[in-house]
Motif scaffolding. Structure first.
Motif, PDB file in Angstrom:
ATOM      1  N   VAL A  17       0.876  -1.167   0.000  1.00  0.00           N
ATOM      2  CA  VAL A  17       0.000   0.000   0.000  1.00  0.00           C
ATOM      3  C   VAL A  17       0.914   1.218   0.000  1.00  0.00           C
ATOM      4  N   LEU A  18       0.785   2.023  -1.056  1.00  0.00           N
ATOM      5  CA  LEU A  18       1.612   3.215  -1.227  1.00  0.00           C
ATOM      6  C   LEU A  18       0.758   4.439  -0.954  1.00  0.00           C
ATOM      7  N   ASN A  19       1.090   5.159   0.115  1.00  0.00           N
ATOM      8  CA  ASN A  19       0.339   6.350   0.511  1.00  0.00           C
ATOM      9  C   ASN A  19       1.137   7.606   0.176  1.00  0.00           C
ATOM     10  N   ILE A  20       0.488   8.533  -0.521  1.00  0.00           N
ATOM     11  CA  ILE A  20       1.101   9.821  -0.842  1.00  0.00           C
ATOM     12  C   ILE A  20       0.588  10.826   0.187  1.00  0.00           C
ATOM     13  N   PHE A  21       1.494  11.461   0.924  1.00  0.00           N
ATOM     14  CA  PHE A  21       1.102  12.353   2.010  1.00  0.00           C
ATOM     15  C   PHE A  21       1.993  13.593   1.995  1.00  0.00           C
ATOM     16  N   ALA A  22       1.640  14.565   2.808  1.00  0.00           N
ATOM     17  CA  ALA A  22       2.459  15.769   2.975  1.00  0.00           C
ATOM     18  C   ALA A  22       2.159  16.393   4.330  1.00  0.00           C
ATOM     19  N   SER A  23       3.157  17.058   4.889  1.00  0.00           N
ATOM     20  CA  SER A  23       2.959  17.704   6.200  1.00  0.00           C
ATOM     21  C   SER A  23       1.967  18.855   6.108  1.00  0.00           C
ATOM     22  N   TRP A  24       1.842  19.480   4.957  1.00  0.00           N
ATOM     23  CA  TRP A  24       0.954  20.630   4.774  1.00  0.00           C
ATOM     24  C   TRP A  24      -0.481  20.220   4.448  1.00  0.00           C
ATOM     25  N   CYS A  25      -0.749  18.915   4.408  1.00  0.00           N
ATOM     26  CA  CYS A  25      -2.056  18.376   4.006  1.00  0.00           C
ATOM     27  C   CYS A  25      -2.907  18.098   5.248  1.00  0.00           C
ATOM     28  N   ALA A  26      -3.957  18.891   5.449  1.00  0.00           N
ATOM     29  CA  ALA A  26      -4.838  18.702   6.611  1.00  0.00           C
ATOM     30  C   ALA A  26      -5.545  17.347   6.591  1.00  0.00           C
ATOM     31  N   PRO A  27      -6.093  16.882   5.463  1.00  0.00           N
ATOM     32  CA  PRO A  27      -6.722  15.561   5.465  1.00  0.00           C
ATOM     33  C   PRO A  27      -5.744  14.426   5.799  1.00  0.00           C
ATOM     34  N   CYS A  28      -4.452  14.617   5.485  1.00  0.00           N
ATOM     35  CA  CYS A  28      -3.453  13.595   5.823  1.00  0.00           C
ATOM     36  C   CYS A  28      -3.369  13.412   7.338  1.00  0.00           C
ATOM     37  N   GLN A  29      -3.503  14.503   8.055  1.00  0.00           N
ATOM     38  CA  GLN A  29      -3.453  14.438   9.515  1.00  0.00           C
ATOM     39  C   GLN A  29      -4.660  13.674  10.058  1.00  0.00           C
ATOM     40  N   VAL A  30      -5.812  13.872   9.448  1.00  0.00           N
ATOM     41  CA  VAL A  30      -7.023  13.152   9.862  1.00  0.00           C
ATOM     42  C   VAL A  30      -6.878  11.655   9.568  1.00  0.00           C
ATOM     43  N   GLU A  31      -6.286  11.333   8.426  1.00  0.00           N
ATOM     44  CA  GLU A  31      -6.148   9.943   7.995  1.00  0.00           C
ATOM     45  C   GLU A  31      -5.075   9.169   8.766  1.00  0.00           C
ATOM     46  N   HIS A  32      -4.076   9.879   9.272  1.00  0.00           N
ATOM     47  CA  HIS A  32      -2.872   9.232   9.797  1.00  0.00           C
ATOM     48  C   HIS A  32      -3.113   8.148  10.863  1.00  0.00           C
ATOM     49  N   PRO A  33      -3.999   8.347  11.834  1.00  0.00           N
ATOM     50  CA  PRO A  33      -4.229   7.270  12.806  1.00  0.00           C
ATOM     51  C   PRO A  33      -4.680   5.960  12.148  1.00  0.00           C
ATOM     52  N   MET A  34      -5.416   6.067  11.045  1.00  0.00           N
ATOM     53  CA  MET A  34      -5.867   4.855  10.358  1.00  0.00           C
ATOM     54  C   MET A  34      -4.707   4.179   9.623  1.00  0.00           C
ATOM     55  N   LEU A  35      -3.747   4.973   9.155  1.00  0.00           N
ATOM     56  CA  LEU A  35      -2.548   4.390   8.553  1.00  0.00           C
ATOM     57  C   LEU A  35      -1.724   3.668   9.614  1.00  0.00           C
ATOM     58  N   MET A  36      -1.661   4.233  10.802  1.00  0.00           N
ATOM     59  CA  MET A  36      -0.958   3.559  11.910  1.00  0.00           C
ATOM     60  C   MET A  36      -1.619   2.205  12.191  1.00  0.00           C
ATOM     61  N   ARG A  37      -2.927   2.170  12.134  1.00  0.00           N
ATOM     62  CA  ARG A  37      -3.662   0.913  12.332  1.00  0.00           C
ATOM     63  C   ARG A  37      -3.412  -0.056  11.171  1.00  0.00           C
ATOM     64  N   LEU A  38      -3.434   0.460   9.952  1.00  0.00           N
ATOM     65  CA  LEU A  38      -3.224  -0.379   8.770  1.00  0.00           C
ATOM     66  C   LEU A  38      -1.835  -1.011   8.779  1.00  0.00           C
ATOM     67  N   ALA A  39      -0.859  -0.294   9.300  1.00  0.00           N
ATOM     68  CA  ALA A  39       0.511  -0.808   9.352  1.00  0.00           C
ATOM     69  C   ALA A  39       0.620  -2.064  10.204  1.00  0.00           C
ATOM     70  N   GLN A  40      -0.345  -2.285  11.104  1.00  0.00           N
ATOM     71  CA  GLN A  40      -0.326  -3.461  11.974  1.00  0.00           C
ATOM     72  C   GLN A  40      -0.988  -4.682  11.340  1.00  0.00           C
ATOM     73  N   GLU A  41      -1.635  -4.503  10.199  1.00  0.00           N
ATOM     74  CA  GLU A  41      -2.328  -5.610   9.538  1.00  0.00           C
ATOM     75  C   GLU A  41      -1.317  -6.603   8.963  1.00  0.00           C
ATOM     76  N   PRO A  42      -1.511  -7.898   9.202  1.00  0.00           N
ATOM     77  CA  PRO A  42      -0.572  -8.890   8.664  1.00  0.00           C
ATOM     78  C   PRO A  42      -0.652  -8.969   7.141  1.00  0.00           C
ATOM     79  N   GLY A  43       0.510  -9.168   6.521  1.00  0.00           N
ATOM     80  CA  GLY A  43       0.567  -9.374   5.085  1.00  0.00           C
ATOM     81  C   GLY A  43       0.484  -8.126   4.242  1.00  0.00           C
ATOM     82  N   ILE A  44       0.503  -6.957   4.882  1.00  0.00           N
ATOM     83  CA  ILE A  44       0.421  -5.699   4.127  1.00  0.00           C
ATOM     84  C   ILE A  44       1.664  -4.881   4.423  1.00  0.00           C
ATOM     85  N   ARG A  45       2.321  -4.477   3.381  1.00  0.00           N
ATOM     86  CA  ARG A  45       3.465  -3.582   3.519  1.00  0.00           C
ATOM     87  C   ARG A  45       2.985  -2.177   3.189  1.00  0.00           C
TER      88      ARG A  45
END
Length: 197
Positions: A82-110
Motif C-alpha cells: 500500500v503506497l500512501n502519498i502524504f504531505a505535512s501541509w495536508c490537513a486531510p493527511c493528519q485526519v487519515e494518519h491514525p488509520m494508517l498507523m492501524r493499517l501498518a499493523q495488519e498482517p501481510g500488508i506492507r
C-alpha cells in the motif's frame, strides 16, 4: 449596427448560461442515476506497472535508531504494498494518519509512503510528531514521482500487487467508517495478483 440584429444576439447571450446549466444538470442526473460512485475516480494506471521512480529517503528520518530507507518502484514487488502519498501541509493527511498507523499493523500488508512536495525537514518532523506507519518513505520534493503516478491531490493511496502492478487507487482519506471496506479492497487486490518468481 442594425438594432434588429443586435436583439437576437443579446437574447442568445442571455440564454447561453441557462442552456449550459441545463446540460450540466442532465449529465449529473444521469451519473447519479447510473449508480456510479461519485468518489470513485478512475486511474489510467490501474492494471499497469508502477511508473519507474527512485526517491531518496526523508533526511534524518529514523525508526528505532535506524535510518528509514527511501523508496523506488523496484521496491514495490514481492508482496501486496500500500503506497500512501502524504504531505505535512495536508490537513486531510493528519485526519487519515491514525488509520494508517492501524493499517501498518495488519498482517501481510506492507505500507510505504511518498512525502510529497515537503520543504526541508517538514516531512520528518511531521512523521516524528504523528508516528511512522511506513517501512520506507521516499522524498518527492519536486513532485515528479507524484506527477508520474497521476497524483492530483493528497492524500492518495495505491494498492500494488506482488507483481508490481497497480491494482486499485483510493482517493480521499481512510477513516474508521471506511476502514473495513478499504482493507477488503486491499486484500482482494492481493488475491487477484499472481505471485512473482
Amino acid at each position: 449596427m442594425n438594432p434588429t440584429v443586435e436583439r437576437p444576439r443579446r437574447s442568445l447571450l442571455v440564454l447561453l448560461p441557462v442552456v449550459v446549466f441545463a446540460v450540466l444538470a442532465v449529465v449529473f442526473f444521469v451519473r447519479l442515476r447510473s449508480g456510479a460512485d461519485p468518489q470513485a475516480l478512475p486511474s489510467a494506471l490501474i492494471g499497469k506497472p508502477v511508473p519507474t521512480f527512485a526517491l531518496g529517503p526523508v533526511p534524518g528520518l529514523q525508526a528505532k535508531g535506524i535510518s528509514v530507507p527511501g523508496l523506488s518502484s523496484t521496491d514495490l514487488k514481492g508482496q501486496v504494498t500500500v503506497l500512501n502519498i502524504f504531505a505535512s501541509w495536508c490537513a486531510p493527511c493528519q485526519v487519515e494518519h491514525p488509520m494508517l498507523m492501524r493499517l501498518a499493523q495488519e498482517p501481510g500488508i506492507r505500507l510505504v509512503g511518498i512525502d510529497y512536495k515537503d520543504p526541508g525537514d517538514a516531512g520528518r518532523r511531521w512523521l516524528e510528531r504523528h508516528g511512522l506507519p511506513f517501512s520506507a518513505v521516499g522524498s518527492d520534493v519536486t513532485g515528479r514521482a507524484g506527477i508520474d503516478l497521476g497524483v492530483y491531490g493528497v492524500p492518495e493511496t495505491f494498492v500494488i500487487g506482488p507483481d508490481g502492478i497497480i491494482r486499485d487507487k483510493l482517493v480521499g482519506i481512510l477513516t474508521p467508517e471506511n476502514y473495513a471496506s478499504v482493507l477488503e479492497r486491499i486484500r482482494a487486490a492481493g488475491r487477484a495478483a499472481p505471485a512473482t518468481n
